[in-house]
Scaffold this motif. Structure first.
Motif, PDB file in Angstrom:
ATOM      1  N   ARG A 191      12.139  24.635   5.471  1.00  0.00           N
ATOM      2  CA  ARG A 191      11.107  25.511   6.051  1.00  0.00           C
ATOM      3  C   ARG A 191       9.817  25.321   5.264  1.00  0.00           C
ATOM      4  NH1 ARG A 191      12.462  31.216   8.174  1.00  0.00           N
ATOM      5  NH2 ARG A 191      12.786  29.862   9.998  1.00  0.00           N
ATOM      6  N   TRP A 192       8.805  24.847   5.981  1.00  0.00           N
ATOM      7  CA  TRP A 192       7.489  24.596   5.385  1.00  0.00           C
ATOM      8  C   TRP A 192       6.524  25.621   5.966  1.00  0.00           C
ATOM      9  CZ3 TRP A 192       3.856  20.440   7.642  1.00  0.00           C
ATOM     10  CH2 TRP A 192       2.695  20.333   6.856  1.00  0.00           C
ATOM     11  N   THR A 193       5.943  26.442   5.115  1.00  0.00           N
ATOM     12  CA  THR A 193       5.055  27.501   5.565  1.00  0.00           C
ATOM     13  C   THR A 193       3.773  27.488   4.741  1.00  0.00           C
ATOM     14  OG1 THR A 193       6.008  29.135   4.050  1.00  0.00           O
ATOM     15  CG2 THR A 193       6.999  28.952   6.243  1.00  0.00           C
ATOM     16  N   GLY A 194       2.787  28.194   5.220  1.00  0.00           N
ATOM     17  CA  GLY A 194       1.548  28.294   4.462  1.00  0.00           C
ATOM     18  C   GLY A 194       0.427  28.885   5.301  1.00  0.00           C
ATOM     19  N   THR A 195      -0.762  28.792   4.757  1.00  0.00           N
ATOM     20  CA  THR A 195      -1.957  29.294   5.430  1.00  0.00           C
ATOM     21  C   THR A 195      -3.070  28.259   5.312  1.00  0.00           C
ATOM     22  OG1 THR A 195      -1.383  31.574   4.883  1.00  0.00           O
ATOM     23  CG2 THR A 195      -3.659  31.145   5.544  1.00  0.00           C
ATOM     24  N   ILE A 196      -3.657  27.920   6.440  1.00  0.00           N
ATOM     25  CA  ILE A 196      -4.780  26.978   6.456  1.00  0.00           C
ATOM     26  C   ILE A 196      -6.088  27.759   6.355  1.00  0.00           C
ATOM     27  CG2 ILE A 196      -6.018  25.232   7.798  1.00  0.00           C
ATOM     28  CD1 ILE A 196      -3.355  24.274   6.692  1.00  0.00           C
ATOM     29  N   ASP A 197      -6.932  27.309   5.443  1.00  0.00           N
ATOM     30  CA  ASP A 197      -8.252  27.913   5.254  1.00  0.00           C
ATOM     31  C   ASP A 197      -9.269  26.777   5.202  1.00  0.00           C
ATOM     32  OD1 ASP A 197     -10.593  29.156   4.318  1.00  0.00           O
ATOM     33  OD2 ASP A 197      -9.453  30.646   3.189  1.00  0.00           O
ATOM     34  N   THR A 198     -10.118  26.708   6.192  1.00  0.00           N
ATOM     35  CA  THR A 198     -11.046  25.577   6.317  1.00  0.00           C
ATOM     36  C   THR A 198     -12.324  25.740   5.501  1.00  0.00           C
ATOM     37  OG1 THR A 198     -11.973  26.566   8.328  1.00  0.00           O
ATOM     38  CG2 THR A 198     -10.197  24.970   8.611  1.00  0.00           C
ATOM     39  N   ARG A 199     -12.449  26.824   4.750  1.00  0.00           N
ATOM     40  CA  ARG A 199     -13.645  26.985   3.918  1.00  0.00           C
ATOM     41  C   ARG A 199     -13.682  25.915   2.826  1.00  0.00           C
ATOM     42  NH1 ARG A 199     -13.216  32.679   1.386  1.00  0.00           N
ATOM     43  NH2 ARG A 199     -11.010  32.013   1.317  1.00  0.00           N
ATOM     44  N   ILE A 200     -14.844  25.435   2.526  1.00  0.00           N
ATOM     45  CA  ILE A 200     -15.030  24.455   1.454  1.00  0.00           C
ATOM     46  C   ILE A 200     -15.350  25.196   0.168  1.00  0.00           C
ATOM     47  CG2 ILE A 200     -16.391  22.492   0.646  1.00  0.00           C
ATOM     48  CD1 ILE A 200     -16.903  21.783   3.562  1.00  0.00           C
ATOM     49  N   GLY A 201     -14.566  24.937  -0.870  1.00  0.00           N
ATOM     50  CA  GLY A 201     -14.760  25.628  -2.131  1.00  0.00           C
ATOM     51  C   GLY A 201     -16.090  25.274  -2.782  1.00  0.00           C
ATOM     52  N   PRO A 202     -16.654  26.184  -3.577  1.00  0.00           N
ATOM     53  CA  PRO A 202     -17.960  25.941  -4.208  1.00  0.00           C
ATOM     54  C   PRO A 202     -17.955  24.763  -5.178  1.00  0.00           C
ATOM     55  CG  PRO A 202     -16.914  27.910  -5.120  1.00  0.00           C
ATOM     56  CD  PRO A 202     -16.111  27.512  -3.928  1.00  0.00           C
ATOM     57  N   LYS A 203     -16.789  24.435  -5.712  1.00  0.00           N
ATOM     58  CA  LYS A 203     -16.691  23.317  -6.644  1.00  0.00           C
ATOM     59  C   LYS A 203     -16.282  22.014  -5.965  1.00  0.00           C
ATOM     60  CE  LYS A 203     -15.401  26.222 -10.591  1.00  0.00           C
ATOM     61  NZ  LYS A 203     -14.383  26.446 -11.660  1.00  0.00           N
ATOM     62  N   SER A 204     -16.062  22.084  -4.665  1.00  0.00           N
ATOM     63  CA  SER A 204     -15.584  20.914  -3.941  1.00  0.00           C
ATOM     64  C   SER A 204     -16.728  19.993  -3.537  1.00  0.00           C
ATOM     65  CB  SER A 204     -14.816  21.351  -2.688  1.00  0.00           C
ATOM     66  OG  SER A 204     -14.390  20.226  -1.949  1.00  0.00           O
ATOM     67  N   ARG A 205     -16.456  18.704  -3.595  1.00  0.00           N
ATOM     68  CA  ARG A 205     -17.407  17.710  -3.111  1.00  0.00           C
ATOM     69  C   ARG A 205     -17.043  17.221  -1.710  1.00  0.00           C
ATOM     70  NH1 ARG A 205     -18.452  13.737  -8.364  1.00  0.00           N
ATOM     71  NH2 ARG A 205     -19.244  15.372  -9.789  1.00  0.00           N
ATOM     72  N   ALA A 206     -15.963  17.791  -1.166  1.00  0.00           N
ATOM     73  CA  ALA A 206     -15.500  17.374   0.156  1.00  0.00           C
ATOM     74  C   ALA A 206     -16.444  17.876   1.243  1.00  0.00           C
ATOM     75  CB  ALA A 206     -14.094  17.909   0.402  1.00  0.00           C
ATOM     76  N   ARG A 207     -16.484  17.159   2.343  1.00  0.00           N
ATOM     77  CA  ARG A 207     -17.334  17.544   3.471  1.00  0.00           C
ATOM     78  C   ARG A 207     -16.564  18.409   4.458  1.00  0.00           C
ATOM     79  NH1 ARG A 207     -20.471  12.100   5.235  1.00  0.00           N
ATOM     80  NH2 ARG A 207     -21.721  13.644   6.358  1.00  0.00           N
ATOM     81  N   ARG A 208     -15.232  18.447   4.321  1.00  0.00           N
ATOM     82  CA  ARG A 208     -14.407  19.323   5.137  1.00  0.00           C
ATOM     83  C   ARG A 208     -13.144  19.640   4.358  1.00  0.00           C
ATOM     84  NH1 ARG A 208     -12.051  15.225   9.841  1.00  0.00           N
ATOM     85  NH2 ARG A 208     -11.250  13.613   8.420  1.00  0.00           N
ATOM     86  N   SER A 209     -12.470  20.715   4.759  1.00  0.00           N
ATOM     87  CA  SER A 209     -11.284  21.150   4.036  1.00  0.00           C
ATOM     88  C   SER A 209     -10.330  21.820   5.015  1.00  0.00           C
ATOM     89  CB  SER A 209     -11.683  22.101   2.905  1.00  0.00           C
ATOM     90  OG  SER A 209     -10.590  22.391   2.072  1.00  0.00           O
ATOM     91  N   GLY A 210      -9.157  22.189   4.506  1.00  0.00           N
ATOM     92  CA  GLY A 210      -8.172  22.865   5.340  1.00  0.00           C
ATOM     93  C   GLY A 210      -6.970  22.010   5.665  1.00  0.00           C
ATOM     94  N   PHE A 211      -6.093  21.765   4.685  1.00  0.00           N
ATOM     95  CA  PHE A 211      -4.868  21.017   4.974  1.00  0.00           C
ATOM     96  C   PHE A 211      -3.764  21.398   3.993  1.00  0.00           C
ATOM     97  CE2 PHE A 211      -6.732  18.277   1.697  1.00  0.00           C
ATOM     98  CZ  PHE A 211      -5.626  17.928   0.941  1.00  0.00           C
ATOM     99  N   CYS A 212      -2.539  21.242   4.474  1.00  0.00           N
ATOM    100  CA  CYS A 212      -1.329  21.318   3.650  1.00  0.00           C
ATOM    101  C   CYS A 212      -0.445  20.148   4.055  1.00  0.00           C
ATOM    102  CB  CYS A 212      -0.577  22.633   3.869  1.00  0.00           C
ATOM    103  SG  CYS A 212      -1.423  24.109   3.255  1.00  0.00           S
ATOM    104  N   ALA A 213       0.373  19.664   3.126  1.00  0.00           N
ATOM    105  CA  ALA A 213       1.189  18.483   3.414  1.00  0.00           C
ATOM    106  C   ALA A 213       2.498  18.521   2.649  1.00  0.00           C
ATOM    107  CB  ALA A 213       0.414  17.205   3.065  1.00  0.00           C
ATOM    108  N   ILE A 214       3.509  17.886   3.224  1.00  0.00           N
ATOM    109  CA  ILE A 214       4.762  17.606   2.529  1.00  0.00           C
ATOM    110  C   ILE A 214       5.078  16.126   2.717  1.00  0.00           C
ATOM    111  CG2 ILE A 214       5.743  19.915   2.673  1.00  0.00           C
ATOM    112  CD1 ILE A 214       7.393  18.988   5.076  1.00  0.00           C
ATOM    113  N   ARG A 215       5.842  15.585   1.777  1.00  0.00           N
ATOM    114  CA  ARG A 215       6.172  14.159   1.836  1.00  0.00           C
ATOM    115  C   ARG A 215       7.588  13.944   1.357  1.00  0.00           C
ATOM    116  NH1 ARG A 215       4.082   9.450  -2.011  1.00  0.00           N
ATOM    117  NH2 ARG A 215       6.262   9.631  -2.612  1.00  0.00           N
ATOM    118  N   SER A 216       8.289  13.074   2.054  1.00  0.00           N
ATOM    119  CA  SER A 216       9.669  12.782   1.685  1.00  0.00           C
ATOM    120  C   SER A 216       9.718  11.973   0.398  1.00  0.00           C
ATOM    121  CB  SER A 216      10.348  11.994   2.802  1.00  0.00           C
ATOM    122  OG  SER A 216       9.950  10.624   2.770  1.00  0.00           O
ATOM    123  N   PRO A 217      10.885  11.918  -0.253  1.00  0.00           N
ATOM    124  CA  PRO A 217      11.051  10.990  -1.360  1.00  0.00           C
ATOM    125  C   PRO A 217      10.910   9.555  -0.855  1.00  0.00           C
ATOM    126  CG  PRO A 217      12.878  12.558  -1.245  1.00  0.00           C
ATOM    127  CD  PRO A 217      12.110  12.692   0.017  1.00  0.00           C
TER     128      PRO A 217
END
Length: 314
Positions: free
Chosen positions: A150-176
């Protein structure tokens, strides 16, 4: 440390994963399909049918796959599933991954009762992750589909004040990773994912062996996807089997679609699989994952399954 990553005492690990895949490939390669090569119209389907029955990559009913899923709550050096979010670029999204058990799967997997389980319940090393004990429903029964991720979470597309990214808002999981890769070659033409989505759009990431390390093939699934093998609207909250033909995956690099596309067809050596929630919508998400296989999908059926009746191929 390296030995524990390859062969953890509680189960799972790179060496067991390598052996399971090699064993399965050997058995499939030397277990000929029993159907004839003529379809219902009398045409020869030899190239399609003889490519093989489904190959299971992850099934959380298997002890070792379950152990690798539990290992997400431990240090990444353990070699289990990995979890990430846009906190790495000073964003505000937050995700967690847990394993849902019922009383039967708990009794059937010894590692659940040892220190690894206790660490997971305490959220050691990954405070945002744990193992879920499903509550009883109105009928007094535990979740019949367990165990699963079960993968859960909350997406928040706000860009943090310390971020250099032009967009934000993601969560990820990856297999071994699959040690040595999974030599799919051209024996399979699709990926089958048994999951329970929540109506949001999820990105499926396939990392295959390539001369370009940033290359990633991506596809998309949601509860409305027409290619599911049962009710794609998922009104009852049941698990759905999504079949994603390899030819429909898009080649990306560093998050951007490559201008020069290369089809994912033939010579495939799969290294790992991942999922990303980045549909650009703020709010919570829940994604349950039960099984991942590579299959041959033809004329609406998975070759080698009970879906194929004697009347269709005689």
């Amino acid at each position: 440390m390296i030995f524990r990553k390859l062969l953890p005492p509680e189960g799972g690990g790179g060496l067991r994963r390598w052996w399971q895949i090699r064993k399965s490939l050997f058995e499939l390669n030397y277990s000929p399909f029993t159907k004839t090569n003529l379809n219902k119209d009398g045409e020869d389907d030899r190239d399609i049918i003889t490519k093989g029955k489904p190959l299971t990559l992850f099934d959380f009913n298997r002890h070792d796959d379950l152990a690798d899923a539990v290992a997400v709550t431990q240090r990444p050096t353990q070699g289990g599933w990995r979890i990430s979010d846009d906190g790495v670029i000073h964003g505000y999204s937050k995700g967690s991954m847990s394993v849902v058990f019922n009383q039967f799967t708990r009794k059937g997997n010894e590692f659940v009762d040892d220190k690894v389980s206790q660490d997971a319940q305490n959220g050691e090393d990954r405070g945002e992750s744990n193992m879920d004990e499903p509550e009883e429903d109105n009928g007094g029964d535990y979740d019949k589909d367990a165990p699963y991720i079960r993968w859960t979470g909350t997406i928040d597309t706000r860009i943090g004040p310390k971020s250099r990214a032009r967009r934000s808002g993601f969560c990820a999981i990856r297999s071994p990773e699959f040690p040595g890769g999974v030599m799919i070659g051209n024996k399979y033409n699709a990926l089958e994912i048994t999951c329970r989505p929540d109506g949001r759009v999820y990105t499926v990431n396939l990392k295959v062996a390539s001369y370009f390390p940033d290359d990633l093939y991506q596809g998309f699934i949601s509860a409305e996807k027409e290619e599911s093998l049962n009710d794609s609207k998922n009104d009852d909250g049941e698990f759905i089997k999504f079949v994603m033909p390899f030819r429909e995956f898009v080649l990306t690099s560093a998050g951007l679609v490559r201008e020069q596309q290369r089809e994912l067809d033939g010579g495939i050596e799969l290294e790992h699989i991942g999922f990303t929630q980045m549909d650009g919508k703020d709010g919570p998400f829940t994604f349950d994952l039960k099984m991942i296989r590579v299959v041959n999908y033809y004329d609406g059926v998975v070759i080698g399954e009970e879906h194929l009746s004697d009347d269709e191929y005689s």
